[in-house]
Scaffold this active site. Structure first.
Site, PDB file in Angstrom:
ATOM      1  N   ASP A  36      21.550  14.672 -13.200  1.00  0.00           N
ATOM      2  CA  ASP A  36      21.855  13.356 -12.635  1.00  0.00           C
ATOM      3  C   ASP A  36      22.072  13.425 -11.128  1.00  0.00           C
ATOM      4  OD1 ASP A  36      21.698  12.188 -15.075  1.00  0.00           O
ATOM      5  OD2 ASP A  36      23.844  11.881 -15.363  1.00  0.00           O
ATOM      6  N   ASP A 294     -10.861 -15.766   9.629  1.00  0.00           N
ATOM      7  CA  ASP A 294     -10.616 -14.591   8.806  1.00  0.00           C
ATOM      8  C   ASP A 294      -9.742 -14.925   7.606  1.00  0.00           C
ATOM      9  OD1 ASP A 294     -12.111 -12.689  10.164  1.00  0.00           O
ATOM     10  OD2 ASP A 294     -10.546 -12.367  11.648  1.00  0.00           O
ATOM     11  N   GLY A 429     -10.209  -3.928  -0.227  1.00  0.00           N
ATOM     12  CA  GLY A 429     -10.807  -3.816  -1.545  1.00  0.00           C
ATOM     13  C   GLY A 429     -12.318  -3.721  -1.501  1.00  0.00           C
ATOM     14  N   MET A 430     -12.942  -4.024  -0.362  1.00  0.00           N
ATOM     15  CA  MET A 430     -14.392  -3.966  -0.231  1.00  0.00           C
ATOM     16  C   MET A 430     -14.875  -2.606   0.268  1.00  0.00           C
ATOM     17  SD  MET A 430     -15.967  -6.795  -1.001  1.00  0.00           S
ATOM     18  CE  MET A 430     -17.430  -6.834   0.016  1.00  0.00           C
TER      19      MET A 430
END
Length: 508
Positions: A36, A294, A429-430
């Protein structure tokens, strides 16, 4: 308490240690077994601390189980008092050590007889509350203790400062960009002509707590930590409370207007409208950028949002009302404050999800197939597997979300940081697709982007080759749709013919 390999909010003792170690000259004693005691490593790694974390573990081992903990705990407290000379020592058990049902308050009282510093037992139920709830409760307990102590000694000054001043409550170590946010809030208050009276707990000392009643109002930027302390001060001394997080252009303006109202109610007569207009038009680039070509290209794109209450609610509002992005669903893991979250995101998303079950969130993301995810580090992992970009907006986080550079999420500079995060999350993402087109790297083989590690379907070599022809940024979606179609139709193997049939079935 539950066993899981991933939790959005950690166990209660982590929250207590976050608050205790945020103060200066405060030491924490953690009564816990080996296993812990990872807080020190986690904090020093993530925060890149130069100094040792002020936390000592009083280990529960076989000797303690045989003979009892009292002498060991008391010895550790008195030893740290002599070595470190702190103002306060906070003793906290963990879920594991709480099973022993020991009278830790008695240990504290015994140790107090021998120490020069104050000693407190963290007054939280380690079985029923999580990290955030415990942190909120621990901060309130410390504030209450020192205000009552100052009142008993006659050292409590309740007369307001000559100039408008504010207490900022809730900024802690291991918070999401908390140190940067606090710096930005100090600048914002300075621009408004407001002095920061006390900021707790990050970087403060416990003797500053006695000054809390001197402020004109309390500001609690994060809903998760600081509310209980602020409510106590409000009840006892009548300090007004501002809880709107200044995150995003519109919410920042709303927060400033609430502060304006609070000051004017006390006879100050301030008008911040010109300041809001100037900051919105010339300092915050987000307001201009949201109307640029954009950003217009993002209009209508689908996103999902998940995180703690403060950041998930604010990001949902920013995406929907400031950037024109379609939020398919928004969610939070702060289940104890679900009603507030629903109220905040109502009208800004199609669906609300309240859960601390990460598997449910992963499945919801896979089903929604958004263009981008805005969530925690866990959602970032999910996004990688599904080939969906993710912008991290909330704890729990990875070391990369503790930047060395200045990256606040609050105030007008925060609006710029958020706009960059949103835009880059979508456009990045492209990248795979563009790299494949222009030969930036070898075309990948079939990418498995499912949440399950195994699958009951096979792909023929011809079908795999056909799948590789699909652009990378939609390949995962095509694969999932094809497998879903195959299962529904009872095809055990996916061939090129099955792929075409699936394509026709979804109208692609």
């Amino acid at each position: 308490m539950k066993l899981a390999y991933w939790m959005y909010a950690g166990p209660a003792h982590i929250g207590t240690l976050r608050v205790a170690s945020s103060f200066r000259r405060v030491h924490a004693i953690m009564h816990a077994p080996l296993g812990d005691d990872y807080f020190n490593v986690m904090r020093s790694m993530l925060e890149r601390e130069r100094n040792f974390t002020p936390v000592t573990t009083s280990i529960v081992d076989r000797h303690v189980l045989a003979q009892g903990s009292q002498e060991k705990v008391v010895d550790n407290i008195t030893r740290k008092d002599e070595e470190e000379h702190p103002d306060l020592i906070v003793l906290t058990p963990t879920c594991t050590s709480s099973i022993l049902q020991e009278d830790l308050q008695n240990f504290v009282e015994r140790a107090t007889e021998q120490t020069r510093c104050d000693v407190l037992l963290a007054d939280v139920n380690h079985y029923r509350v999580n990290e955030l709830e415990a942190a909120d409760r621990t901060l309130e307990q410390i504030v209450r203790f020192y205000l009552q102590k100052a009142a008993k000694k006659g050292n409590l000054i309740t007369q307001k400062t000559a100039q408008p001043s504010v207490n900022i409550l809730g900024s802690t170590t291991l918070g999401f960009h908390n140190q940067h946010d606090l710096r930005e809030l100090r600048k914002l208050m300075g621009d408004l002509g407001i002095h920061v009276n006390v900021a707790l707990p990050e970087g403060a000392t416990v003797d500053q707590i006695a000054r809390l009643p001197q402020a004109w109002f309390n500001l609690v930027p994060y809903r998760e930590i600081g509310r209980l302390a602020a409510q106590y001060v409000q009840t006892e001394f009548g300090l007004p409370l501002v809880t709107t997080a200044p995150m995003g252009v519109m919410a920042t303006a709303q927060c400033i207007r609430e502060i304006q109202q609070v000051l004017n109610d006390q006879g100050q007569g301030v008008d911040y409208e010109a300041f809001i207009d100037e900051q919105t038009r010339f300092i915050s680039q987000a307001a201009w950028f949201s109307r640029s070509i954009d950003c217009q290209n993002l209009t209508g794109k689908k996103a999902v949002v998940f995180g703690d209450n403060t950041h998930a609610a604010a990001m949902t509002q920013i995406l929907a009302r400031e950037m024109g992005i379609h939020v398919v669903w928004a969610g939070t893991y702060c289940t104890s404050d679900a009603d507030w979250f629903r109220e905040q995101v109502s009208g800004y998303c199609d669906e609300v999800i309240i859960t601390d079950d990460h598997t449910r969130i992963g499945d919801a993301i896979a089903q929604a197939e958004p263009s981008a995810i805005f969530g925690t580090q866990m959602e970032r992992h999910v996004g990688k597997r599904l080939n969906i970009p993710c912008g991290v907006i909330s704890a729990p986080v990875h070391i990369q979300n503790f930047p060395l550079g200045y990256r606040p999420f609050l105030g007008y500079e925060g609006t710029n940081q958020i706009a960059d995060l949103v835009y880059n999350s979508f456009t990045l993402g492209m990248e795979d697709h563009l790299l494949e087109i222009f030969g930036g790297h070898d075309t990948k083989e079939v990418i498995t982007k499912t949440l399950s590690a195994d699958t009951d379907l096979g792909w023929t070599p011809e079908a795999q080759k056909e799948l590789n022809k699909v652009p990378g940024f939609v390949r995962g979606k095509v694969k999932r749709n094809t497998e879903k179609f195959a299962r529904e139709q009872g095809f055990p193997t996916i061939t090129v013919e099955v792929m075409y049939a699936a394509k026709e079935a979804v109208g692609a």
